[in-house]
Design a protein around this motif. Structure first.
Motif, PDB file in Angstrom:
ATOM      1  N   LYS A  43     127.104  28.831  17.462  1.00 29.47           N
ATOM      2  CA  LYS A  43     126.428  28.256  16.081  1.00 29.47           C
ATOM      3  C   LYS A  43     124.869  27.882  16.165  1.00 29.47           C
ATOM      4  N   LEU A  44     124.325  28.119  15.205  1.00 25.00           N
ATOM      5  CA  LEU A  44     122.903  27.791  14.949  1.00 25.00           C
ATOM      6  C   LEU A  44     123.035  26.581  13.901  1.00 25.00           C
ATOM      7  N   THR A  45     122.502  25.445  14.527  1.00 20.24           N
ATOM      8  CA  THR A  45     122.729  24.283  13.757  1.00 20.24           C
ATOM      9  C   THR A  45     121.506  23.946  12.831  1.00 20.24           C
ATOM     10  N   HIS A  46     120.406  24.734  13.017  1.00 20.66           N
ATOM     11  CA  HIS A  46     119.189  24.074  12.115  1.00 20.66           C
ATOM     12  C   HIS A  46     118.619  25.201  11.473  1.00 20.66           C
ATOM     13  N   PHE A  65     118.423  25.729  22.822  1.00 21.51           N
ATOM     14  CA  PHE A  65     119.598  25.073  23.549  1.00 21.51           C
ATOM     15  C   PHE A  65     119.449  23.841  23.877  1.00 21.51           C
ATOM     16  N   MET A  66     118.469  23.496  24.463  1.00 25.73           N
ATOM     17  CA  MET A  66     117.869  22.080  24.635  1.00 25.73           C
ATOM     18  C   MET A  66     118.145  20.953  23.610  1.00 25.73           C
ATOM     19  N   TRP A  67     117.591  21.407  22.403  1.00 26.42           N
ATOM     20  CA  TRP A  67     117.554  20.564  21.176  1.00 26.42           C
ATOM     21  C   TRP A  67     118.900  20.559  20.322  1.00 26.42           C
ATOM     22  N   GLU A  68     119.907  21.464  20.727  1.00 24.05           N
ATOM     23  CA  GLU A  68     121.146  21.508  20.212  1.00 24.05           C
ATOM     24  C   GLU A  68     121.147  22.182  18.934  1.00 24.05           C
ATOM     25  N   TRP A  69     120.003  22.944  18.754  1.00 22.85           N
ATOM     26  CA  TRP A  69     119.869  23.709  17.552  1.00 22.85           C
ATOM     27  C   TRP A  69     120.771  24.932  17.625  1.00 22.85           C
ATOM     28  N   LEU A  70     121.173  25.356  19.102  1.00 24.81           N
ATOM     29  CA  LEU A  70     122.002  26.419  19.421  1.00 24.81           C
ATOM     30  C   LEU A  70     123.246  25.835  20.217  1.00 24.81           C
ATOM     31  N   VAL A  71     124.594  26.210  19.880  1.00 20.34           N
ATOM     32  CA  VAL A  71     125.564  25.319  20.338  1.00 20.34           C
ATOM     33  C   VAL A  71     126.567  26.552  20.747  1.00 20.34           C
ATOM     34  N   ILE A  72     127.053  26.783  21.936  1.00 17.38           N
ATOM     35  CA  ILE A  72     127.905  27.749  22.390  1.00 17.38           C
ATOM     36  C   ILE A  72     129.280  27.285  22.301  1.00 17.38           C
ATOM     37  N   GLU A  73     130.255  27.888  21.593  1.00 16.39           N
ATOM     38  CA  GLU A  73     131.595  27.658  21.584  1.00 16.39           C
ATOM     39  C   GLU A  73     132.269  27.791  22.916  1.00 16.39           C
ATOM     40  N   GLU A  74     133.226  27.060  23.341  1.00 10.90           N
ATOM     41  CA  GLU A  74     134.243  27.166  24.328  1.00 10.90           C
ATOM     42  C   GLU A  74     135.133  28.182  24.142  1.00 10.90           C
ATOM     43  N   PRO A  75     135.459  28.928  25.144  1.00 12.27           N
ATOM     44  CA  PRO A  75     135.236  28.431  26.756  1.00 12.27           C
ATOM     45  C   PRO A  75     133.880  29.037  27.243  1.00 12.27           C
ATOM     46  N   HIS A  76     133.019  29.478  26.444  1.00  9.87           N
ATOM     47  CA  HIS A  76     131.782  30.132  26.941  1.00  9.87           C
ATOM     48  C   HIS A  76     130.817  28.990  27.309  1.00  9.87           C
ATOM     49  N   ASP A  77     129.840  29.161  28.089  1.00  8.92           N
ATOM     50  CA  ASP A  77     128.861  28.295  28.307  1.00  8.92           C
ATOM     51  C   ASP A  77     127.524  29.165  28.225  1.00  8.92           C
ATOM     52  N   VAL A  78     126.213  28.273  28.478  1.00  7.53           N
ATOM     53  CA  VAL A  78     125.083  28.897  28.313  1.00  7.53           C
ATOM     54  C   VAL A  78     124.781  30.046  29.200  1.00  7.53           C
ATOM     55  N   ARG A  79     125.332  29.804  30.614  1.00  4.70           N
ATOM     56  CA  ARG A  79     125.263  30.959  31.638  1.00  4.70           C
ATOM     57  C   ARG A  79     125.931  32.115  31.006  1.00  4.70           C
ATOM     58  N   ASP A  80     127.033  32.041  30.416  1.00  2.00           N
ATOM     59  CA  ASP A  80     127.792  33.430  29.967  1.00  2.00           C
ATOM     60  C   ASP A  80     127.031  33.989  28.992  1.00  2.00           C
ATOM     61  N   LEU A  81     126.253  33.185  27.985  1.00  2.00           N
ATOM     62  CA  LEU A  81     125.345  33.755  26.852  1.00  2.00           C
ATOM     63  C   LEU A  81     124.350  34.582  27.610  1.00  2.00           C
ATOM     64  N   ILE A  82     123.367  33.895  28.486  1.00  2.00           N
ATOM     65  CA  ILE A  82     122.284  34.581  29.018  1.00  2.00           C
ATOM     66  C   ILE A  82     122.703  35.854  30.137  1.00  2.00           C
ATOM     67  N   LEU A  83     123.599  35.669  30.516  1.00  2.00           N
ATOM     68  CA  LEU A  83     124.039  36.844  31.501  1.00  2.00           C
ATOM     69  C   LEU A  83     124.609  37.987  30.466  1.00  2.00           C
ATOM     70  N   PHE A  84     124.964  37.497  29.312  1.00  2.10           N
ATOM     71  CA  PHE A  84     125.736  38.496  28.518  1.00  2.10           C
ATOM     72  C   PHE A  84     124.371  39.339  27.668  1.00  2.10           C
TER      73      PHE A  84
END
Length: 434
Positions: A43-46, A65-84
């Motif tokens: 989700k993009l919040t900004h 991601f740091m500023w929470e402008w980008l939020v990753i929905e569970e069960p995934h996390d930022v590692r999943d997103l970057i590697l994907f």
């Protein structure tokens, strides 16, 4: 959103990514694959998030991601997103996740070159920025010896502990220094960029040599000195807060682990000239550093800004060319592939395990920044072109045996006797030192 939409349509080919913009509109990219249990959803919040990411994929995504402008929905996390994402960009190269537009790339290169000028004052400032974070942070995600460089996985990474892999890494490097047991009396070793002191202590434990470790982060050196005092070897293993350019005297061996990434290409001639002057004629120097398998490049903006200011990962051509100009002969080169990706994965998992403690030390923004750094670095070694270079240098090629068997034999010996070093860090040693 149109720019990010265009970017992701070009990139995503394997698996599915679902993006919900700040206004609630949903965009789907790619298609479900057998390997993907469920789509990766963010989700993009900004209102500015999509454009910020699309224009500066590495910097923008990290900051979002740091500023929470980008939020990753569970069960995934930022590692999943970057590697994907990087698994998908692998087919079109690293340029896909760098700043878009010719002007942006030229500006990045120019700024990166300037950032790589590490005079004594800026080198110390950069080292403190990176390594002078609280020691409690590092003990949360590193191995017990606090090795903050690649671990060496001789066996299956799934069944090899980080602690064992780091012990094996030290044995691997030590063997390349060619120090023969029982013949090291009076030998002096210089450990440039000694980190938390583990390798210097290891060399003394295994060979009885005198070691001088130098680094530029005050808390690292203080910690190293505490370890040496607690282990009763401070007269043989000494640590100094010192720039390598200020070291004087002569040494029989020089180790440089994780240092050349911080030297800066403009200073390579100085590094190789000075280390050549410090080493005895029959000496050996071993350098272990992160490296790129392609031609010279530049450090991305996010890493320069938040993690390693002044840092640069060199191409092999840059290291060999400059060393040859300053009297060195390269005797052995090894490209360590994928080891660092497994190391970084373990660091990431240990960071997640200690989330509550790390956020108490700093805050949630720092925690998210650290996760993005570790996952981003992992992808560079897993899906990108990064490796670790281990290079053995001599001034006289007669300084080492004619064949490589001595490396395997000595490494095996070190592994057999180096299971549980007596000097390893323990909270009781810290209390004794204090």
């Amino acid at each position: 959103m149109w720019l990010l939409d265009k970017f992701l349509k070009k990139v995503i080919r394997e698996g599915q990514l679902v993006v919900t913009d700040h206004d609630g509109k949903v965009y789907e990219f790619g298609a479900p694959s057998p390997e993907q249990v469920q789509p990766l959803k963010i989700k993009l919040t900004h209102p500015k998030a999509a454009n910020h990411i699309a224009r500066y994929p590495q910097l923008g995504a990290g900051e979002a991601f740091m500023w929470e402008w980008l939020v990753i929905e569970e069960p995934h996390d930022v590692r999943d997103l970057i590697l994907f994402v990087t698994m998908n960009t692998k087919r079109i190269g690293d340029s896909a996740i760098q700043s878009q537009g010719k002007l942006g790339k030229l500006a990045q290169k120019a700024i990166a070159k300037l950032d790589g000028i590490n005079l004594r004052s800026s080198a110390r400032k950069n080292a403190e920025f990176t390594y002078n974070l609280t020691r409690e942070l590092y003990e949360r995600f590193l191995d017990e010896d606090r090795q903050y460089t690649m671990a060496y996985y001789r066996g299956d990474p799934e069944t090899t502990s980080l602690e064992q892999a780091q012990m094996d890494k030290k044995a691997h490097i030590a063997a390349k220094l060619y120090m023969q047991p029982g013949q090291c009396e009076g030998m002096r070793v210089l450990d440039i960029g000694c980190g938390w002191g583990g390798f210097a202590m290891y060399l003394h434990e295994m060979y009885g040599v005198e070691v001088l470790g130098v680094a530029l982060a005050p808390d690292q050196i203080k910690f190293c000195q505490e370890r040496a005092e607690a282990a009763g070897v401070a007269d043989k293993v000494k640590f100094e807060l010192m720039d390598y350019r200020d070291v004087q005297g002569t040494f029989d061996r020089i180790s440089s682990v994780g240092v050349l990434e911080h030297v800066g290409t403009i200073h390579y001639p100085q590094f190789f000239e000075h280390t050549n002057r410090l080493l005895t004629d029959q000496g050996v120097m071993v350098s272990h550093c992160c490296g790129r398998t392609g031609p010279p490049g530049f450090t991305d903006a996010w890493t320069r800004k938040y993690i390693f200011p002044g840092g640069y990962i060199p191409a092999l051509s840059e290291l060999v060319t400059e060393s040859e100009k300053n009297g060195w002969q390269v005797m052995d080169v090894e490209a360590m592939r994928f080891h660092y990706s497994h190391t970084l994965e373990e660091w990431y998992n240990r960071t997640v395990m200690h989330r509550e403690e790390i956020t108490e030390m700093y805050d949630d923004t720092f925690y998210r920044m650290w996760l993005f750094y570790l996952a981003g670095a992992e992808q560079s070694f897993r899906h990108g072109t990064m490796v670790n270079w281990q290079i053995q240098y001599v001034k006289d090629r007669a300084a080492i045996p004619m064949t490589r068997e001595y490396l395997e034999l000595e490494e095996a010996r070190l592994r057999s006797v180096g299971k549980v070093p007596s000097w390893r860090f323990d909270p009781a040693l810290k209390e004794a030192a204090e």
